[in-house]
Design an enzyme around this catalytic site. Structure first.
Site, PDB file in Angstrom:
ATOM      1  N   ASP A 132       0.945  -0.956   0.160  1.00 12.82           N
ATOM      2  CA  ASP A 132       0.125   0.061   0.080  1.00 12.82           C
ATOM      3  C   ASP A 132       0.988   1.168  -0.126  1.00 12.82           C
ATOM      4  O   ASP A 132       2.084   1.287   0.093  1.00 12.82           O
ATOM      5  CB  ASP A 132      -0.826  -0.126   1.145  1.00 12.82           C
ATOM      6  N   HIS A 133       0.205   2.367  -0.067  1.00  9.06           N
ATOM      7  CA  HIS A 133       0.808   3.805  -0.088  1.00  9.06           C
ATOM      8  C   HIS A 133       2.414   3.640   0.380  1.00  9.06           C
ATOM      9  O   HIS A 133       2.864   3.648   1.245  1.00  9.06           O
ATOM     10  CB  HIS A 133       0.398   4.747   0.856  1.00  9.06           C
ATOM     11  N   ASN A 137      -9.807  -0.131   0.651  1.00 10.78           N
ATOM     12  CA  ASN A 137      -8.844  -0.389   1.864  1.00 10.78           C
ATOM     13  C   ASN A 137      -9.555  -0.122   3.206  1.00 10.78           C
ATOM     14  O   ASN A 137     -10.199   0.794   3.368  1.00 10.78           O
ATOM     15  CB  ASN A 137      -7.842   0.816   1.819  1.00 10.78           C
TER      16      ASN A 137
HETATM   17 ZN   LIG Z   1      -4.940   4.997   1.750  1.00 10.99          ZN
END
Ligand SMILES: [Zn+2]
Length: 308
Positions: free
Chosen positions: A83-84, A254
């Site tokens: 993720d990110h 998410n």
């Molecule tokens: Zn996010």
């Protein structure tokens, strides 16, 4: 037509009119109960970790999360997603995003995200394009973000109703069209009223505001981009909006705050790690069974023929 490209679970979900949750792991002991909940609810879902979960929580590193994943993961049920990884982080610092993402791919992450959303459009396109090239070479889908999904930054957010009414930070339709065609990203995280759970200071424990979504705007983004869209901050979106967003292009959602707070509350109450894991398990089951209403969908998901 058969599809020679590697399996992309989010593209498949989009083709089936489904959305897959991606569960964030800010504490390593959460891995086991999250996987167990996915297995017990007979779902296919993503396990994810973001850079800030290594630095601001206790996931330690992308390697530590991958190791825990290899220990507990169940093939055919789960998928490991990075993720990110921001280009500029929530504190305004520059990040070595390319080496970080390359390391994750080498470590076995099956899809990745680059977040250039704190940059201007041109710079976001350039940074995202570099990561897409890297990911494509490895046969790994790449998610990108355009628009401002607020909440990770320190300091108070503007009042939610004001944000929603003004559309401030929403992903622009023409920008999104250009962004996807120029970067070639596989999935796009959009801002349509969703916000991240706060991670700084006392706000970390605050109950998230119940977010709504601009559904017409979402449809316009889907039509303009032609790629599966991603909803960050999913655990605070009112359920009717979540369920309405799925047929309108959202194929990945998410889930972070919802299960993190379940774990933290049990730990803070000094109930012990096993109780915190049990709370995580129960909350993850609730997300899959009640919030997404997707219990028992795994076989249908895996056996469906992608449209190719
Ligand atoms: Zn996010």
């Amino acid at each position: 037509m058969s599809d020679m490209k590697a399996f992309d679970p989010i593209r498949r979900a989009a083709e089936l009119g489904m959305a897959l949750p991606a569960f964030n792991i800010p504490y390593l002991p959460m891995m086991e109960p999250v996987v167990q909940a996915i297995v017990d609810q007979d779902c296919f879902a993503l396990i994810a970790t973001a850079r800030l979960e290594w630095y601001k929580f206790e996931a330690r590193s992308l390697y530590a999360v991958a190791e825990a994943y290899r220990r507990w993961a169940r093939p055919g049920y789960t998928w490991l997603h990075l993720d990110h990884v921001p280009v500029i982080d929530e504190d305004g610092a520059e990040v070595d995003f390319l080496p970080t993402i390359a390391a994750a791919i080498a470590e076995g992450y099956q899809s990745v995200m680059v977040d250039g959303s704190r940059l201007g459009l041109e710079d976001n396109i350039a940074a995202t394009g570099e990561v897409v090239a890297l990911a494509q070479e490895a046969g790994v889908p790449c998610e990108a973000e355009l628009g401002a999904v607020l909440g990770h930054e320190a300091g108070p957010l503007p009042p939610y109703e004001e944000l929603f009414a003004s559309g401030q930070g929403f992903t622009g339709v023409e920008e999104a069209r250009r962004f996807v065609s120029e970067t070639g990203c596989d999935w796009l995280s959009v801002a349509i009223g969703n916000i991240h759970g706060a991670i700084s200071g006392a706000q970390r424990d605050a109950k998230k505001v119940e977010a709504r979504l601009q559904l017409e705007h979402l449809e316009a983004l889907r039509d303009a981009t032609g790629v599966p869209l991603v909803l960050h901050g999913g655990s605070s979106v009112r359920q009717e909006y979540l369920l309405a967003a799925i047929p309108r292009g959202i194929a990945k959602v998410n889930i972070g705050t919802e299960i993190r707070q379940a774990y933290e509350q049990a730990m803070r109450a000094e109930l012990g790690e096993a109780a915190a894991q049990q709370a995580t398990y129960e909350r993850t089951c609730w997300v899959l069974r009640d919030y997404f209403q997707m219990a028992g969908t795994r076989v249908r998901f895996l056996e469906a023929n992608g449209a190719g």
